[in-house]
Design a protein around this motif. Sequence first.
Motif, mmCIF file in Angstrom:
data_model
loop_
_atom_site.group_PDB
_atom_site.id
_atom_site.type_symbol
_atom_site.label_atom_id
_atom_site.label_comp_id
_atom_site.label_asym_id
_atom_site.label_seq_id
_atom_site.Cartn_x
_atom_site.Cartn_y
_atom_site.Cartn_z
ATOM 1 N N PHE A 181 -1.270 -8.393 -2.553
ATOM 2 C CA PHE A 181 -0.268 -7.330 -2.687
ATOM 3 C C PHE A 181 -0.389 -6.430 -1.466
ATOM 4 O O PHE A 181 -1.211 -6.695 -0.579
ATOM 5 N N GLY A 182 0.432 -5.399 -1.363
ATOM 6 C CA GLY A 182 0.397 -4.612 -0.134
ATOM 7 C C GLY A 182 0.921 -3.205 -0.269
ATOM 8 O O GLY A 182 1.538 -2.824 -1.279
ATOM 9 N N LEU A 183 0.648 -2.425 0.791
ATOM 10 C CA LEU A 183 1.084 -1.039 0.919
ATOM 11 C C LEU A 183 1.847 -0.901 2.233
ATOM 12 O O LEU A 183 1.329 -1.282 3.290
ATOM 13 N N ASP A 184 3.062 -0.380 2.184
ATOM 14 C CA ASP A 184 3.877 -0.199 3.382
ATOM 15 C C ASP A 184 3.773 1.234 3.895
ATOM 16 O O ASP A 184 3.639 2.180 3.103
ATOM 17 N N ASP A 185 3.831 1.363 5.235
ATOM 18 C CA ASP A 185 3.796 2.703 5.857
ATOM 19 C C ASP A 185 2.655 3.517 5.255
ATOM 20 O O ASP A 185 2.831 4.661 4.817
ATOM 21 N N ALA A 186 1.474 2.911 5.233
ATOM 22 C CA ALA A 186 0.374 3.450 4.428
ATOM 23 C C ALA A 186 -0.104 4.822 4.874
ATOM 24 O O ALA A 186 -0.428 5.672 4.038
ATOM 25 N N GLY A 197 1.595 -0.137 10.320
ATOM 26 C CA GLY A 197 1.228 0.702 9.186
ATOM 27 C C GLY A 197 1.076 -0.021 7.868
ATOM 28 O O GLY A 197 0.916 0.629 6.827
ATOM 29 N N HIS A 198 1.123 -1.350 7.865
ATOM 30 C CA HIS A 198 1.014 -2.098 6.606
ATOM 31 C C HIS A 198 -0.447 -2.386 6.286
ATOM 32 O O HIS A 198 -1.237 -2.696 7.178
ATOM 33 N N ILE A 199 -0.794 -2.275 5.014
ATOM 34 C CA ILE A 199 -2.116 -2.675 4.535
ATOM 35 C C ILE A 199 -1.913 -3.792 3.520
ATOM 36 O O ILE A 199 -1.203 -3.636 2.528
ATOM 37 N N ARG A 200 -2.544 -4.930 3.787
ATOM 38 C CA ARG A 200 -2.474 -6.074 2.884
ATOM 39 C C ARG A 200 -3.749 -6.092 2.055
ATOM 40 O O ARG A 200 -4.851 -5.943 2.588
ATOM 41 N N CYS A 201 -3.586 -6.273 0.736
ATOM 42 C CA CYS A 201 -4.706 -6.155 -0.193
ATOM 43 C C CYS A 201 -4.867 -7.448 -0.999
ATOM 44 O O CYS A 201 -3.911 -8.200 -1.207
ATOM 45 N N GLN A 207 -6.891 -4.770 4.126
ATOM 46 C CA GLN A 207 -6.939 -5.067 5.548
ATOM 47 C C GLN A 207 -5.750 -4.435 6.252
ATOM 48 O O GLN A 207 -4.600 -4.592 5.830
ATOM 49 N N ARG A 208 -6.041 -3.739 7.360
ATOM 50 C CA ARG A 208 -4.981 -3.208 8.197
ATOM 51 C C ARG A 208 -4.213 -4.325 8.869
ATOM 52 O O ARG A 208 -4.784 -5.256 9.405
#
Length: 362
Positions: free
Chosen positions: A176-181, A214-218, A209-210
């Motif tokens: 899953f992920g976070l955008d513009d973290a 600005g995306h973080i992938r989890c 992971q960066r």
Amino acid sequence: MNSIAIVGAGLGGLACARVLQLHGLDVILFEQETSAGARPQGGTLDMHGDTGQVALRTAGLHDRFRALARPEGQQMRALDPLSAEVVMDEIPAEGDEFRPEIDRGQLRGLLLDSLKPGTVRWGRSVAEVAPGALTFTDGTTEDFDLVVGADGAWSRVRQALTGVRPEYSGVTFIEFGLDDADRRHPDLAALTGQGTMVTKVGGQALFAQRNSNGHIRCYAVFYAPEEWPAGIDFADTAAVRANLLERYAGWHPELLGFLRDLDGGFTPRPLYVLPVPHAWTHTPGLTLLGDAAHLMPPLGVGANLALLDGTELATALATAPSVGEAVRAYEAGMLPRSIETAKACATGLHDLLSDDLRSMAA
């Protein structure tokens, strides 16, 4: 030498095609996807100085790689799952570029852009493989001096060469992920740092992971049955979230924020691996590279080995007296290397889920 066929437009196949073209050899790359942008290309990769970067130098692309790479992404952090306290924080030294990060999509794009127009034939799905021949789903057949299987975990070329299929490892990743973290999720961005963050206990882990932009992938990682989760539709994000929050109950609320605050949905990625050792008797007209040859747990080596496989095979084809001698020389080096690495990765997968917070994916 007549033309060489590569099946699969992943990193290894593209690197092989690039070096073949540098040496003036004819190559056609067949890819079942309809275009370069047909699907997302995954997260970030660390390119090792003694494997992946060696391959990129051979391909004449190292300078362009460095322009895109993120040396700061080498930071590795470990957090206690119950307190969210930092227990390890390894920050790369200034000038350290032994394992810089790059988005897989950026690296693939760099390789694609380096090829002659028309090298990749998109939307060409292989139905049958024989030594030196490919039959496509439209019923046409083409002959080649060599067919290279660079077609990943479920390789059709491998089925013609060894008949071996991947086996479930017992470990599942949920992506899953976070955008513009940094702007939208500053607390989670701070926990992640500039590279990779891991927290784990009791046979389950959370990774963040960066990536670029600005995306973080989890990833939520744990031991599970192959069919997990029975009865849950992954299109139902709320149901998957509730299941994972229950699984990770008791972890620090800040860390559970990665599961609560994701942008988009969850994607299951059960890990499959090839048995160790996976090898074959040399067969004229066929060979394998990358995951098609040595599918391993994702511990930071697969992409590096695929690139190295591709460039070594291409160099052998360009310099050996015959195709057969080239492939024999390539396989004589690649197979022992991949077997030893696969053994280490099999152990590393279980270390990854140990309670030792300093044992992290590499």
